[in-house]
Design an enzyme around this catalytic site. Structure first.
Site, short mmCIF file in Angstrom:
data_model
loop_
_atom_site.label_atom_id
_atom_site.label_comp_id
_atom_site.label_asym_id
_atom_site.label_seq_id
_atom_site.Cartn_x
_atom_site.Cartn_y
_atom_site.Cartn_z
CD GLU A 1 16.09 56.21 -5.48
OE1 GLU A 1 15.98 55.97 -4.27
OE2 GLU A 1 16.92 55.62 -6.21
CB SER B 1 28.08 58.18 -2.65
OG SER B 1 28.93 57.76 -3.72
CE1 TYR C 1 16.51 47.98 -6.96
CE2 TYR C 1 17.58 50.04 -7.51
CZ TYR C 1 16.67 49.06 -7.82
OH TYR C 1 15.92 49.15 -8.95
#
Length: 397
Positions: A252, A380, A136
């Site tokens: 995920e 993030s 990714y």
């Protein structure tokens, strides 16, 4: 202070009791030395032994529990899946080497794949024969996934891929990579992206490990220079890779964190044990932080259970934001309970394969250093807060 045994009671189908008995037997024989190995910052530990353990799990039917029986699963209920995760943690079983395959690409293939793709890719994941990594992030498109520039074009019966990925966890041991790349010339942002399944063991793929503060190299740069994969190895429609990629991120950041919490619980137990040994547990401020960490881990578990389901949505970003911030605080607490001893590296020349203290770092020092990356990779904290605000709460951009 102690961590409670989460393994109370029996699941209706009896899977909990069967899992407990099987784990106790299997981890007492040839796999006795695999207990407690692996995890964040420690993926170098006993990799070959842990892959053999993965195959042992698969052969006995203890991988991919939620999958249909046709693909080696048990079609297990959510309750039974949770029961297995709890028993696995209680047994101090090792960190899984196949978690990216089982937890991320596997569910994505089940949702978007053709029958041929399911028959080709799912059984080797279930057996532990093929390991996966995630292509990714890129140097100029880290948390901004829509900015990827890796490109692919069709050449006869194959996709030809050129570009670079970064922070690719476990790429150095993976057999396959799911790669988000741009397949329509002139396309921008979310449009013209395709989700390709690419073999790693070929001349057009170069993997360069990135050495971390811990001295380990779980993250990698991956360079694609004319790498090839079959034209049929596109998941979803060509040019329609964005919703597929988003679904993977949902897996995920959602239910798969139950397995991740196995290692977190083990790390917290080590921090508590160290606090007792050093006397830090008698400090009221540190004791309060220990209690808070335990409570927050319980909340993390309950939140993961709340998000269990077939279609994770943008609220799954809550899980990533929560666990990464919690784990970073645990690393800071791990240093605090050691006192001044936590600032000293015992033997900088020690080899990494000596176990948790390899490379001169003890287990808690490694936890502290590695957890600094948690709030950056896989999106993030700033990006996760934006997703929660805009897509879950409906706030303006």
């Amino acid at each position: 202070m102690s961590l409670p045994d989460q393994a109370g009671g029996e699941s209706p189908g009896g899977l909990r009791a069967a899992a407990r008995a099987w784990l106790e037997e299997s981890l007492s024989g040839e796999f006795a030395h695999v207990r407690g190995l692996g995890g964040p910052g420690r993926e170098h530990e006993g990799h070959e032994l842990r892959q053999a353990w993965e195959r042992h799990l698969g052969k006995a039917g203890w991988t991919c529990l939620a999958w249909p029986e046709r693909y080696g699963g048990r079609a297990a209920s959510l309750e039974d899946q949770v029961a297995f995760h709890e028993e696995y943690a209680r047994a101090d079983a090792p960190a899984r080497v196949g978690h990216i395959g089982e937890g991320l690409i596997g569910p994505t293939i089940l949702e978007f794949g053709t029958d041929e793709q399911k028959d080709r890719f799912l059984p080797p994941i279930q057996r532990g024969d093929e390991l996966w990594c995630q292509g990714y992030s890129e140097p100029e498109a880290g948390s901004d996934l829509a900015g990827v520039q890796t490109r692919a074009r069709l050449d006869g019966g194959e996709w030809v891929i050129d570009g670079q990925k970064v922070w690719t966890s476990l790429a150095h041991v993976a057999d396959w990579c799911f790669v988000l790349c741009r397949t329509e010339a002139g396309s921008q942002r979310h449009h013209g992206l395709s989700y390709l399944l690419v073999p790693m063991n070929q001349d057009g793929v170069e993997v360069r490990p990135i050495v971390q503060l811990t001295g380990t190299s779980e993250f990698n740069e991956v360079f694609f220079d004319g790498a090839r994969t079959a034209a049929g190895n596109v998941l979803g429609a060509p040019g329609g890779g964005w919703p597929v990629a988003m679904a993977t991120l949902g897996y995920e950041r959602g239910a798969s964190t139950l397995g991740q919490q196995i290692g977190f619980r083990r790390e917290l137990a080590k921090v508590i044990e160290t606090a007792r040994r050093t006397g830090a547990a008698r400090d009221p401020v540190l004791r309060d932080r220990l209690v808070r960490s335990w409570l927050e881990l319980e909340i993390m578990r309950l939140n993961a259970l709340r998000m269990l389901g077939p279609e994770p949505g943008p609220e799954a970003s809550i899980a990533k934001l929560y666990w990464s911030e919690w784990h970073r605080r645990l690393g800071e607490l791990a240093q605090a309970v050691q006192g001044r001893a936590g600032l000293v590296v015992q033997d900088p020349t020690a080899p990494l394969d000596d176990g948790p203290g390899g490379g001169g770092l003890n287990e808690l020092q490694r936890l502290y250093l590695f957890s600094r990356a948690d709030t950056i990779y896989a999106g993030s904290s700033e990006i996760q807060r934006n997703i929660i605000a805009e897509r879950t709460l409906g706030l303006p951009r």
